[in-house]
Design a protein around this motif. Sequence first.
Motif, PDB file in Angstrom:
ATOM      1  N   SER A  30       0.807  -1.219   0.000  1.00 38.28           N
ATOM      2  CA  SER A  30       0.000   0.000   0.000  1.00 38.28           C
ATOM      3  C   SER A  30       0.837   1.266   0.000  1.00 38.28           C
ATOM      4  CB  SER A  30      -0.926   0.002   1.221  1.00 38.28           C
ATOM      5  OG  SER A  30      -0.172  -0.058   2.423  1.00 38.28           O
ATOM      6  N   ARG A  31       2.119   1.136   0.373  1.00 35.94           N
ATOM      7  CA  ARG A  31       2.986   2.312   0.442  1.00 35.94           C
ATOM      8  C   ARG A  31       4.413   1.913   0.118  1.00 35.94           C
ATOM      9  NH1 ARG A  31       5.168   2.528   6.466  1.00 35.94           N
ATOM     10  NH2 ARG A  31       6.566   3.991   5.461  1.00 35.94           N
ATOM     11  N   ASP A  32       5.158   2.834  -0.462  1.00 34.87           N
ATOM     12  CA  ASP A  32       6.557   2.570  -0.784  1.00 34.87           C
ATOM     13  C   ASP A  32       7.387   2.546   0.495  1.00 34.87           C
ATOM     14  OD1 ASP A  32       6.640   2.343  -3.643  1.00 34.87           O
ATOM     15  OD2 ASP A  32       6.200   4.484  -3.745  1.00 34.87           O
ATOM     16  N   SER A  33       8.190   1.491   0.641  1.00 33.81           N
ATOM     17  CA  SER A  33       9.063   1.415   1.811  1.00 33.81           C
ATOM     18  C   SER A  33      10.255   0.533   1.501  1.00 33.81           C
ATOM     19  CB  SER A  33       8.309   0.868   3.029  1.00 33.81           C
ATOM     20  OG  SER A  33       7.844  -0.445   2.789  1.00 33.81           O
ATOM     21  N   LEU A  34      11.356   0.842   2.158  1.00 32.92           N
ATOM     22  CA  LEU A  34      12.588   0.065   2.042  1.00 32.92           C
ATOM     23  C   LEU A  34      12.926  -0.499   3.422  1.00 32.92           C
ATOM     24  CD1 LEU A  34      14.908   2.354  -0.117  1.00 32.92           C
ATOM     25  CD2 LEU A  34      14.185   0.051  -0.742  1.00 32.92           C
ATOM     26  N   VAL A  35      13.177  -1.796   3.481  1.00 29.94           N
ATOM     27  CA  VAL A  35      13.570  -2.436   4.738  1.00 29.94           C
ATOM     28  C   VAL A  35      14.848  -3.230   4.491  1.00 29.94           C
ATOM     29  CG1 VAL A  35      12.945  -4.090   6.539  1.00 29.94           C
ATOM     30  CG2 VAL A  35      11.193  -2.607   5.544  1.00 29.94           C
ATOM     31  N   THR A  36      15.828  -3.017   5.350  1.00 27.38           N
ATOM     32  CA  THR A  36      17.073  -3.779   5.287  1.00 27.38           C
ATOM     33  C   THR A  36      16.940  -5.044   6.131  1.00 27.38           C
ATOM     34  OG1 THR A  36      18.394  -1.775   5.049  1.00 27.38           O
ATOM     35  CG2 THR A  36      19.548  -3.739   5.773  1.00 27.38           C
ATOM     36  N   ILE A  37      17.412  -6.143   5.584  1.00 27.85           N
ATOM     37  CA  ILE A  37      17.512  -7.403   6.320  1.00 27.85           C
ATOM     38  C   ILE A  37      18.991  -7.668   6.557  1.00 27.85           C
ATOM     39  CG2 ILE A  37      17.076  -9.886   6.268  1.00 27.85           C
ATOM     40  CD1 ILE A  37      14.523  -8.201   6.437  1.00 27.85           C
ATOM     41  N   GLN A  38      19.384  -7.811   7.813  1.00 29.49           N
ATOM     42  CA  GLN A  38      20.792  -8.032   8.149  1.00 29.49           C
ATOM     43  C   GLN A  38      20.965  -9.347   8.880  1.00 29.49           C
ATOM     44  OE1 GLN A  38      22.726  -5.089  10.623  1.00 29.49           O
ATOM     45  NE2 GLN A  38      24.756  -5.874  10.091  1.00 29.49           N
ATOM     46  N   VAL A  39      21.869 -10.172   8.367  1.00 30.24           N
ATOM     47  CA  VAL A  39      22.247 -11.435   8.996  1.00 30.24           C
ATOM     48  C   VAL A  39      23.770 -11.484   9.004  1.00 30.24           C
ATOM     49  CG1 VAL A  39      22.118 -13.942   8.901  1.00 30.24           C
ATOM     50  CG2 VAL A  39      20.167 -12.568   8.131  1.00 30.24           C
ATOM     51  N   GLN A  40      24.350 -11.357  10.193  1.00 32.38           N
ATOM     52  CA  GLN A  40      25.813 -11.249  10.314  1.00 32.38           C
ATOM     53  C   GLN A  40      26.274 -10.097   9.416  1.00 32.38           C
ATOM     54  OE1 GLN A  40      27.022 -15.294   9.375  1.00 32.38           O
ATOM     55  NE2 GLN A  40      26.634 -15.994  11.452  1.00 32.38           N
ATOM     56  N   ASP A  41      27.199 -10.355   8.486  1.00 31.31           N
ATOM     57  CA  ASP A  41      27.648  -9.281   7.606  1.00 31.31           C
ATOM     58  C   ASP A  41      26.962  -9.320   6.245  1.00 31.31           C
ATOM     59  OD1 ASP A  41      28.845 -11.614   6.784  1.00 31.31           O
ATOM     60  OD2 ASP A  41      30.840 -10.752   6.488  1.00 31.31           O
ATOM     61  N   HIS A  42      25.852 -10.074   6.160  1.00 31.61           N
ATOM     62  CA  HIS A  42      25.073 -10.148   4.923  1.00 31.61           C
ATOM     63  C   HIS A  42      23.909  -9.175   5.002  1.00 31.61           C
ATOM     64  CE1 HIS A  42      27.147 -13.901   3.725  1.00 31.61           C
ATOM     65  NE2 HIS A  42      27.109 -14.178   5.022  1.00 31.61           N
ATOM     66  N   LEU A  43      23.715  -8.415   3.933  1.00 32.78           N
ATOM     67  CA  LEU A  43      22.655  -7.412   3.900  1.00 32.78           C
ATOM     68  C   LEU A  43      21.823  -7.548   2.627  1.00 32.78           C
ATOM     69  CD1 LEU A  43      24.727  -4.255   4.938  1.00 32.78           C
ATOM     70  CD2 LEU A  43      22.960  -5.345   6.330  1.00 32.78           C
ATOM     71  N   TRP A  44      20.515  -7.404   2.783  1.00 36.01           N
ATOM     72  CA  TRP A  44      19.588  -7.335   1.661  1.00 36.01           C
ATOM     73  C   TRP A  44      18.733  -6.081   1.823  1.00 36.01           C
ATOM     74  CZ3 TRP A  44      20.882 -11.656   4.280  1.00 36.01           C
ATOM     75  CH2 TRP A  44      21.272 -12.809   3.562  1.00 36.01           C
ATOM     76  N   LEU A  45      18.363  -5.474   0.720  1.00 37.55           N
ATOM     77  CA  LEU A  45      17.374  -4.404   0.736  1.00 37.55           C
ATOM     78  C   LEU A  45      16.093  -4.932   0.111  1.00 37.55           C
ATOM     79  CD1 LEU A  45      19.093  -1.008  -0.203  1.00 37.55           C
ATOM     80  CD2 LEU A  45      17.618  -1.442   1.766  1.00 37.55           C
ATOM     81  N   THR A  46      14.970  -4.674   0.753  1.00 39.86           N
ATOM     82  CA  THR A  46      13.671  -5.055   0.204  1.00 39.86           C
ATOM     83  C   THR A  46      12.879  -3.787  -0.068  1.00 39.86           C
ATOM     84  OG1 THR A  46      12.510  -5.184   2.345  1.00 39.86           O
ATOM     85  CG2 THR A  46      13.709  -7.150   1.612  1.00 39.86           C
TER      86      THR A  46
END
Length: 248
Positions: free
Chosen positions: A166-182
């Motif tokens: 319903s709305r634009d948003s960015l969430v970072t997922i962090q696991v140890q030194d691994h990062l994803w942007l959603t």
Amino acid sequence: MNALEVLRREAELLAMSAIGQPPHKGVPACPGLNLGETVRHVGSGYRTALEWIRLGREPGTGEWQEFPTDGEDPLEFMRSGAAAVLAELEAHDEDEPCATWWPVQQNYGFWRRRLAHETTVHRMDVQGAAGMEVGPVTDEVAIDGVDEVLTLWLGHKLDVLGVRGSRDSLVTIQVQDHLWLTRCGPHGASAWRVVDPEDAHLADAQVSASPMTMYRWLWGRLPDRMVQVIGDHDAIAQLWALLRLATK
């Protein structure tokens, strides 16, 4: 990650965890799902994959065995499906082309990875339903599982379903030194690995956890209190809700 070995090991663990357990026992993390239905679902999933490979397309209703035959033990239904799909996958290199439901990866490696994680998640479900301690996976398997649920399910399956945020948003997922942007919103969802950690600062919120915890949380098997969150809680709630629709 050797996905074929993960699949073989997890299928056996699932079967061993289900032996002697009443099928009506509920899966704690998935209200409405019970142990027997989980075992049957996994057995059906193996057969669906085999038909995708055999037909070269998505199988239609009735083109694969979805339920055990009369008198067939559901656990045996699951184990025979595992044996058949393992034999098929072992007979082909992971890079060998075959039909899948992800356009990005049209090869046997897709099914090795997909079924490895499908079996692992449902093995945890069976153990939870049986009242057992949920056995861990290696960090390598869990991190690969995080990547798969984000890129394949959030980044692809939602688009196939026609589901939007319903709305634009960015969430970072962090696991140890691994990062994803959603990214979620009215124009669709996507997820990608972050190469430059500075890019993570663009996010509205961040969720962090150990590999096993994040793996289970993204699949809806753990509550929010098990992960660390900062930033916009509404953005995280949207991501969570969309993941539930994608992985339903």
